[in-house]
Design an enzyme around this catalytic site. Structure first.
Site, mmCIF file in Angstrom:
data_model
loop_
_atom_site.group_PDB
_atom_site.id
_atom_site.type_symbol
_atom_site.label_atom_id
_atom_site.label_comp_id
_atom_site.label_asym_id
_atom_site.label_seq_id
_atom_site.Cartn_x
_atom_site.Cartn_y
_atom_site.Cartn_z
ATOM 1 N N ARG A 28 0.852 -1.206 0.000
ATOM 2 C CA ARG A 28 0.000 0.000 0.000
ATOM 3 C C ARG A 28 0.880 1.246 0.000
ATOM 4 O O ARG A 28 0.548 2.262 -0.591
ATOM 5 C CB ARG A 28 -0.943 0.011 1.219
ATOM 6 N N TYR A 31 -15.972 16.817 -16.586
ATOM 7 C CA TYR A 31 -16.374 15.413 -16.574
ATOM 8 C C TYR A 31 -17.397 15.205 -15.447
ATOM 9 O O TYR A 31 -17.217 15.696 -14.328
ATOM 10 C CB TYR A 31 -15.134 14.535 -16.356
ATOM 11 N N ASP A 60 -6.531 18.471 -15.293
ATOM 12 C CA ASP A 60 -6.848 17.096 -15.652
ATOM 13 C C ASP A 60 -6.440 16.938 -17.119
ATOM 14 O O ASP A 60 -7.091 17.475 -18.020
ATOM 15 C CB ASP A 60 -8.352 16.844 -15.451
ATOM 16 N N LYS A 82 -7.478 5.919 -19.715
ATOM 17 C CA LYS A 82 -7.760 6.387 -21.071
ATOM 18 C C LYS A 82 -6.531 6.249 -21.977
ATOM 19 O O LYS A 82 -6.076 5.163 -22.198
ATOM 20 C CB LYS A 82 -8.296 7.818 -20.985
#
Ligand SMILES: Cc1ncc(COP(=O)(O)O)c(C=O)c1O
Length: 400
Positions: A69, A122, A195, A220
């Site tokens: 982690r 978005y 972004d 993406k």
């Protein structure tokens, strides 16, 4: 040791940054360290550390691999590569783009802070601000980020801690002038986060233009093959990066090793894929611009797009996303989405295969009835890297 030089080009960095051959075996691809924990050579004697280094709280630093982690070598390879591609000092990889967005916002913002967001952001980002962060006292204000005067007025009114932009925006492909917005944010003591999902670092490098943070849905273009969900934050400031790493480790939002490996594999071909995405999208946008059933076409590469000049200044190419309004209205737009042969009806974008969708009822359903609502007759295309002529024919035939 490191094969790369600081002066190496993007394509070289994409293949080699963070990806030296494995010192043990010579494997030319970083291994998938599918592991949760690491043997310590005596208490606190952690090994490795090129990609590690996380503050655990109470001044305790981990300089090697202790627990995945906190740090994992495969994730670390991806992070080093992303930092090189965006020109940042440090990148952190997350389980999704939304996890990356959330972690960055909670690192920077505190209750009572204001954030400016694009009025066509978005839908998932809007939902995070509206339904999650607002309840914790962080206020958001939608502004047309392509209009510097409107942004200046909103900065004067709210003194935002952060200006959050997408450019190009999802789904209307508006363009924000990154250098100008950085100057506006900084002049009021705020930060600018970009972004960069729609452009990818190959087409646009916001940190080089003055932004303070870059966020990606690596799902993406970076991943590029529609086979992995992931996110990333890249920062030019080591202190802010340490705070981000602290929150990521505290809340556990890092991505897994196999996902990091898939994303790295995608990144190796990012430049050649993006070139083809751009060429194919331009071909489709030009066809649509002449087609009577496309009432309005949104593609920053078209000379009459309002953001064309800014896009030409700050982007290497105009990207693979094209949106348009169907002249026949909402029902015609919905029916067209079900009629394509090669464009698959589905959410997401940036993969090698072409996708078509109806934002108002799909990706942007969460903004219905809000100031960010999208036109009901809008169709969004994620133009893939198939044969460009085949794709143009497919859209033309589906338009009817
Ligand atoms: C511009 C943009 N930012 C962020 C996200 C969220 O990324 P993820 O789906 O990987 O959480 C998306 C997803 O579509 C997006 O399009």
């Amino acid at each position: 040791m490191a094969q790369i030089h600081a002066s190496d080009g993007f394509e070289t960095l994409a293949i080699h940054a963070g990806q030296d051959p494995d010192p043990l075996t010579g494997a030319v691809v970083p291994p998938i360290y599918q592991v949760s924990t690491y043997k310590q050579d005596g208490v606190g004697g952690v090994r490795g550390g090129t990609h590690a280094g996380v503050e655990q709280g109470a001044g305790r630093w981990i300089e090697g691999y202790e627990y995945s982690r906190t740090a994992n070598p495969t994730r670390g390879a991806l992070e080093e590569c992303l930092a090189a591609l965006e020109g940042g000092v440090r990148a952190l990889a997350f389980a999704s783009g939304m996890a990356a967005t959330d972690c960055l916002l909670r690192t920077i913002c505190r209750p009572g802070d204001h954030v400016l967001i694009p009025h066509d952001a978005y839908g998932g980002t809007y939902r995070l601000f509206d339904k999650v962060l607002a309840a914790w006292g962080v206020s958001y204000h939608p502004v047309p980020v392509s209009d510097p005067a409107a942004v200046r007025a909103a900065v004067a009114a709210y003194h935002p801690k952060l200006i959050w932009v997408e450019t190009p925006t999802n789904p209307l492909l508006s363009i924000a002038d990154i250098a100008m917005l950085a100057e506006i944010a900084h002049s009021d003591g705020g930060l600018l986060a970009v972004d960069n999902t729609f452009a990818s670092p190959y087409l646009q490098q916001p940190l080089v233009l003055g932004a303070d943070a870059v966020v990606h849905s690596t799902t993406k273009y970076l991943g590029g093959h529609s086979d992995v969900i992931g996110g990333a934050v890249v920062l030019p400031d080591a202190d802010l990066a340490a705070q981000l790493a602290f929150l990521q480790n505290s809340t556990g939002s890092a991505g897994g090793p196999f996902d990091a490996w898939l994303t790295l594999r995608g990144i190796k071909t990012l430049s050649v894929r993006m070139d083809r995405h751009c060429d194919n999208a331009a071909q489709i946008a030009q066809m649509l611009a002449r087609h009577p059933k496309a009432a309005q076409v949104y593609y920053p590469g078209l000379p009459d797009h309002p953001g064309h000049e800014v896009a030409a200044k700050q982007m290497r190419g105009f990207g693979g996303m094209v949106s348009f309004r169907h002249a026949g209205g909402e029902q015609a737009a919905i029916e067209m989405c079900a009629r394509t042969r090669l464009f698959t009806l589905g959410e997401s974008l940036g993969g090698v295969e072409s996708l078509i969708e109806h934002p108002a009822t799909m990706t942007h359903a969460s903004v219905a009835g809000s100031p960010l609502a999208v036109p009901p007759d809008l169709v969004r295309l994620s133009v893939g890297i198939e044969n460009g002529d085949d794709l143009v024919d497919d859209v033309r035939l589906a338009l009817g």
